[in-house]
Design an enzyme around this catalytic site. Structure first.
Site: not given
Length: 257
Positions: A149, A164
């Site tokens: 990401s 995350y």
């Protein structure tokens, strides 16, 4: 190796608006057989049936909890049985897409939440890769594509926060180290780093947040799931044979480095 004679295994592939489902469909469109793995058993089988009917390729759906080694090994055995029975070709590509995020500030992040986010994103990638890699080594050909990401590159700032970003950063290190280790065996390992994507992974979002995300994107929109799927399938192709250990940014220009 002709990808029409290979299977692509995709994790997290049954969510209706998810990147995994779009990627499974894109593999099938390009002639791959597909294995749809998802926590939702019924949805995985439905998606596989839909893909087989629409694209005319072998497709197999099976449940998996990517955080659980026994579950992952069960899925691998099921896929191996389909290959042995001649209903699937051998596995040539693995797309590690299953993931979860969390918008919780750091000091509100419990150890349970930290462990869950790390387990699904990072440990899941490890477990599934470890299960399917030996078959690629046996045939001296394979493509592994991992979902990271932009949050790993810029330290969050889109939606996911510390757990995350940390998990997705771990995937970048995993990808580079494994690529170096497997290159001599005809296996490439790459990562995809999307920015904001129009999916349901974000929870608790608001129209104002969505608008602010788009405002920071030079191309003026969030990515579609098809934008991301195209990268996974390209990195699995013969045309990408000399790309390994790479990180492909798909963020519309929101993070340029």
């Amino acid at each position: 190796m002709n990808n029409a004679q290979q299977s692509a295994v995709i994790t997290g592939a049954a969510s209706p608006r998810g990147i995994g489902k779009a990627t499974a469909r894109r593999y099938a469109k390009d002639g791959w057989a597909v294995v749809v793995l998802d926590l939702n058993s019924e949805a995985a089988q439905v998606v596989a049936s839909e893909i087989a009917a629409e694209f005319g390729v072998p497709a197999f759906g099976y449940p998996v909890d990517v955080t659980n080694e026994d579950s992952v090994l069960s899925a691998h055995r099921a896929v191996a049985a389909e290959i042995t029975a001649g209903r699937l070709p051998s596995v040539g590509a693995l797309a590690n897409i299953a993931g979860i995020t969390s918008p919780v500030p750091f000091l509100e992040t419990s150890l349970d939440l930290w462990n869950k986010v790390m387990a699904v994103n990072a440990t899941g990638t490890y477990l599934v890769t470890r299960a399917f890699l030996p078959g690629m080594i046996d045939q001296q050909w394979g493509r592994i594509v991992n979902m990271s990401s932009v949050s790993a590159q810029r330290g969050g700032g889109v939606f996911g926060r510390v757990p995350y970003s940390s998990a997705k950063a771990a995937i970048l290190g995993f990808t580079k180290a494994l690529a170096r280790e497997l290159g001599a065996q005809g296996i490439t390992v790459n990562a995809v780093c999307p920015g904001a994507v129009d999916t349901d992974i974000r929870v608790g979002t608001t129209p104002e947040l969505e608008a602010s995300i788009v405002k920071d994107v030079p191309l003026g929109r969030q990515a579609s799931t098809d934008d991301i799927a195209a990268a996974f399938v390209f990195l699995s192709s013969e045309e990408a044979a000399y790309i390994t250990g790479s990180t492909i940014d798909i963020n519309g220009g929101s993070h340029i480095h």
